[in-house]
Design a protein around this motif. Structure first.
Motif, short mmCIF file in Angstrom:
data_model
loop_
_atom_site.label_atom_id
_atom_site.label_comp_id
_atom_site.label_asym_id
_atom_site.label_seq_id
_atom_site.Cartn_x
_atom_site.Cartn_y
_atom_site.Cartn_z
N ARG A 2 32.59 46.22 36.23
CA ARG A 2 32.97 45.46 35.38
C ARG A 2 34.90 46.01 34.71
O ARG A 2 34.78 47.65 35.13
CB ARG A 2 32.78 45.59 34.56
N LEU A 3 35.83 45.61 34.87
CA LEU A 3 37.31 45.99 34.87
C LEU A 3 37.44 45.89 32.91
O LEU A 3 37.29 44.42 32.71
CB LEU A 3 38.01 45.00 35.05
N TYR A 22 43.53 50.74 31.24
CA TYR A 22 42.01 50.29 31.87
C TYR A 22 40.67 50.76 32.14
O TYR A 22 40.97 52.23 32.04
CB TYR A 22 42.21 49.41 33.12
N VAL A 24 36.88 50.83 33.95
CA VAL A 24 35.95 50.44 34.46
C VAL A 24 35.24 51.26 34.40
O VAL A 24 34.78 52.56 34.41
CB VAL A 24 36.95 51.26 36.29
N LEU A 167 37.77 47.61 43.70
CA LEU A 167 39.52 46.21 42.69
C LEU A 167 40.15 47.25 43.14
O LEU A 167 40.00 48.50 43.07
CB LEU A 167 38.99 46.47 41.04
N TYR A 169 44.50 48.47 41.58
CA TYR A 169 45.41 48.63 40.45
C TYR A 169 46.61 49.15 41.09
O TYR A 169 46.57 49.77 41.82
CB TYR A 169 44.40 49.59 39.58
#
Length: 261
Positions: A2-3, A22, A24, A167, A169
């Motif tokens: 989950r971000l 952010y 994570v 994910l 970034y």
């Protein structure tokens, strides 16, 4: 995975969001990607800073790292820490020179620059091209890989993988094939889009909305999330550019946004 968006305003905090940062969550692991202006306060709405397993920085421009000084205070002077931070130091993964840079930002005076040392509560590790960081249990690891990108200072795109999901970034970057390599096949691509596309954009600084979409298309990502839009630009305009270049789902992140990977 989950971000959680702690802040997403480009180049500094805006009226509706802190700067870049952010959280994570991956299995039992919690890590932050960048900690720009105002993000430590936002972090505390979503997680206890004492529960972090690592802090990772894409680069050392202030809008991506300035709240680290506040994290120093939190770990040194909290009156009721759940554990001794000098015995369980928080790992910090960042471009070379971060320990000295953060010490200088924290030092109370110029005379104390040379003697300020943050290694009592932090364990600093230099990122380099293709650095691989493993967090969590050996049988259920979270893997963070660094890819050098194109920005005026040493900067890395960060790929986070756990349980067959990923994910990426972008950090801050101009157009570069290495960003496509970093994002190849990722489920979620959190990519900066800092200005509208024009013919006279400077190279090696940032991406336009169109360029973010082009990189997402070249990498074959599952979903594109645009971030790092400065307060003086229209995020909806940049999203239109990105959608014209990438036919997958596109969204603009917002302060407090939560995205399942």
């Amino acid at each position: 995975m989950r971000l959680i968006v702690l802040g997403c305003s480009g180049s500094g905090p805006g009226p509706g969001s802190p700067a870049s940062g952010y959280l994570v969550e991956a299995g039992t692991v919690r890590l932050t990607l960048d900690l720009g202006n105002g993000t430590l306060g936002a972090l505390q709405r979503h997680a206890d800073p004492w529960a972090l397993d690592a802090v990772v920085f894409s680069h050392l421009h202030p809008d991506h790292c300035s709240d680290f000084a506040s994290l120093v205070v939190h770990r040194r002077y909290h009156p009721r820490p759940p554990y001794d931070p000098t015995l369980s130091k928080l790992p910090v993964h960042a471009p070379a020179g971060a320990a000295q840079r953060f010490a200088a930002a924290y030092a109370p005076s110029a005379a104390e620059l040379a003697t300020t040392d943050l290694t009592d509560v932090f364990d600093f590790h230099d990122l380099t091209e293709d650095t691989v960081v493993r967090l969590g249990r050996d049988d259920d690891p979270v893997v963070v890989t660094a890819f050098g990108v194109d920005h005026p200072c040493e900067t890395y795109a960060l790929r986070v993988e756990h349980g067959g999901r990923s994910l990426v970034y972008s950090g801050d970057t101009g157009p570069t094939p290495n960003l496509v390599t970093a994002a190849r096949g990722t489920d979620l691509f959190l990519c900066e889009a800092s200005w509208p596309h024009t013919d006279d954009m400077p190279g090696g600084v940032h991406l336009s909305g169109r360029q973010a979409g082009e990189h997402a298309a070249a990498a074959g990502v599952g979903k594109l999330l645009l971030t790092h839009v400065p307060a003086w630009y229209d995020a909806a305009e940049l999203a239109v550019e990105a959608k014209a270049a990438f036919d997958g789902p596109v969204d603009v992140v917002h302060d407090g946004g939560v995205y399942d990977v």
